[in-house]
Design an enzyme around this catalytic site. Sequence first.
Site, mmCIF file in Angstrom:
data_model
loop_
_atom_site.group_PDB
_atom_site.id
_atom_site.type_symbol
_atom_site.label_atom_id
_atom_site.label_comp_id
_atom_site.label_asym_id
_atom_site.label_seq_id
_atom_site.Cartn_x
_atom_site.Cartn_y
_atom_site.Cartn_z
ATOM 1 C CG ASN A 9 -1.834 1.130 1.330
ATOM 2 O OD1 ASN A 9 -1.817 2.006 0.479
ATOM 3 N ND2 ASN A 9 -2.653 1.148 2.371
ATOM 4 N NE ARG A 84 -6.376 1.219 0.456
ATOM 5 C CZ ARG A 84 -6.445 2.224 1.314
ATOM 6 N NH1 ARG A 84 -5.402 2.594 2.003
ATOM 7 N NH2 ARG A 84 -7.583 2.843 1.494
ATOM 8 C CG HIS A 173 -12.792 3.109 3.965
ATOM 9 N ND1 HIS A 173 -13.483 4.116 4.597
ATOM 10 C CD2 HIS A 173 -11.489 3.365 4.172
ATOM 11 C CE1 HIS A 173 -12.628 4.956 5.151
ATOM 12 N NE2 HIS A 173 -11.396 4.514 4.905
ATOM 13 N NE ARG A 232 -9.820 12.098 4.914
ATOM 14 C CZ ARG A 232 -9.847 10.828 4.545
ATOM 15 N NH1 ARG A 232 -10.816 10.388 3.775
ATOM 16 N NH2 ARG A 232 -8.911 9.998 4.938
ATOM 17 N N GLY A 322 -10.129 1.471 13.578
ATOM 18 C CA GLY A 322 -9.519 1.738 14.897
ATOM 19 C C GLY A 322 -10.527 2.195 15.940
ATOM 20 C CD GLU A 325 -10.816 -3.074 14.133
ATOM 21 O OE1 GLU A 325 -9.758 -3.337 14.730
ATOM 22 O OE2 GLU A 325 -10.886 -2.944 12.896
ATOM 23 C CD GLU A 378 -8.740 -1.291 4.960
ATOM 24 O OE1 GLU A 378 -8.187 -0.874 5.999
ATOM 25 O OE2 GLU A 378 -9.146 -0.542 4.060
HETATM 26 P P1 AMP Z 1 -7.291 3.476 11.960
HETATM 27 O O1 AMP Z 1 -7.218 4.552 10.915
HETATM 28 O O2 AMP Z 1 -8.254 2.386 11.627
HETATM 29 O O3 AMP Z 1 -5.945 2.973 12.397
HETATM 30 O O4 AMP Z 1 -7.912 4.169 13.277
HETATM 31 C C1 AMP Z 1 -7.292 5.255 13.934
HETATM 32 C C2 AMP Z 1 -8.259 5.841 14.939
HETATM 33 O O5 AMP Z 1 -8.619 4.818 15.906
HETATM 34 C C3 AMP Z 1 -7.678 7.012 15.733
HETATM 35 O O6 AMP Z 1 -8.627 8.064 15.838
HETATM 36 C C4 AMP Z 1 -7.458 6.404 17.107
HETATM 37 O O7 AMP Z 1 -7.560 7.365 18.117
HETATM 38 C C5 AMP Z 1 -8.625 5.432 17.183
HETATM 39 N N1 AMP Z 1 -8.449 4.474 18.274
HETATM 40 C C6 AMP Z 1 -7.497 3.529 18.421
HETATM 41 N N2 AMP Z 1 -7.622 2.920 19.637
HETATM 42 C C7 AMP Z 1 -8.677 3.496 20.262
HETATM 43 C C8 AMP Z 1 -9.315 3.326 21.531
HETATM 44 N N3 AMP Z 1 -8.872 2.421 22.411
HETATM 45 N N4 AMP Z 1 -10.370 4.108 21.826
HETATM 46 C C9 AMP Z 1 -10.826 5.042 20.958
HETATM 47 N N5 AMP Z 1 -10.273 5.255 19.741
HETATM 48 C C10 AMP Z 1 -9.202 4.497 19.392
#
Ligand code: AMP
Length: 394
Positions: A9, A84, A173, A232, A322, A325, A378
């Site tokens: 990616n 990707r 996505h 964004r 993130g 989950e 992904e």
């Molecule tokens: P991603 O782009 O999927 O890696 O997600 C990143 C986002 O997930 C960021 O805003 C992080 O703050 C959020 N994130 C990761 N761990 C947690 C958590 N334990 N609680 C709340 N948000 C989280």
Amino acid sequence: MNTSVLVINCGSSSIKYALIDSDPNASRLAGLAERLGSSEACLKGNTSSGKRFTQTLPNADHAEALKAILERLEGRVPGAVGHRIVHGGEHFTQAAMIDDHVIDAIEATAALAPLHNPANLAGIAATQDVFPDLPQVAVFDTAFHQTLPPRAYRYALPEALYTEYGIRRYGFHGTSHAYVSQRAATLSNRGAGGWLTAHLGNGCSTSAIWNNQSLDTSMGLTPLEGLVMGTRSGDVDPGLHAHLHRQLNWSLDEIDNVLNKQSGLLGLSGLTNDMREVEDQALAGHKGAKLALEVFCYRIAKSLAALSCALPQLDGIIFTGGIGENSPTVRRNVLALLPHFRFSVDDVANEATIRGKEGKVDNADHHGPEVWVIPTDEEGRIAMETRHCVETSE
Ligand code: AMP
């Protein structure tokens, strides 16, 4: 074919990679080369024994970073490379073996994704130099959403803007929405019925999926449309651009920069684009952070309610990314705004489902739609599509 796939990616200054075997129990070698082109360029990743490494690569470009990645594959030789690619326009409804025609089509779509497609193409060129004999496959973020019907993908604009310039909603996505909805269809007794998916990470989007096909999604021509994201804005009044230009004399680049890089959670909170910090500060009573959390969740709920119109029936909702989950708070707040859908959240299961845990977080004895948390994969999905594409072209 040799069953392992190297998933690549490429961003403008980064390469994310993962070497993925078809055996789901085999260890993955994965990592990230970042800040390429600068003196701080480095490669971080894991070994098969789970150890982390960091290697400095001062001033390395994409090709040099790829060579360093190759040396970190512990002698395992991939059978194919899966790339990707962010935007496939209307050319691609599924993954494609990379040849000159595919490269031309990705180039032709670059105007729709000026930040991403050129970087993806640079990644393909560098990978072809390093692995001249391996089949290379392009897997598109937009392809899964090519099943959207016209009522969902057309903007109410003059027809020529669509027919001559490709201005329509594409959605992004796709690999994530496809992966989690198919995983839910496998895990749930409901099967491949009607699912709403919420991919909530730095970028956020929702999707309505019926029988494994995307029928609507929140992102549009670009990944700026739809939900509030890390930096964004998501949806704004389309009149805003002209207003900012006329009233503040902002240039297009300034407007673009503010909407893409200074808005979202960061703009609303005045603090950060990181949801963990937004939640912590909201708990501590910070006004901006409280507002950011409230707007973020409200806009997700509103989007899910709107997308439900695309589905003949609603079997469940899936949270991923993130935030999806890892944040029981966001999941709880979003579902609390949708009482008429008769979700019934199991608070204990919801609180306990974090850090890569997969599971159903609703009360088993109710009859409404289910609520699932499914960690996205992904890279795994790109590897699967790459393998399929190579095998069917042999
Ligand atoms: P991603 O782009 O999927 O890696 O997600 C990143 C986002 O997930 C960021 O805003 C992080 O703050 C959020 N994130 C990761 N761990 C947690 C958590 N334990 N609680 C709340 N948000 C989280």
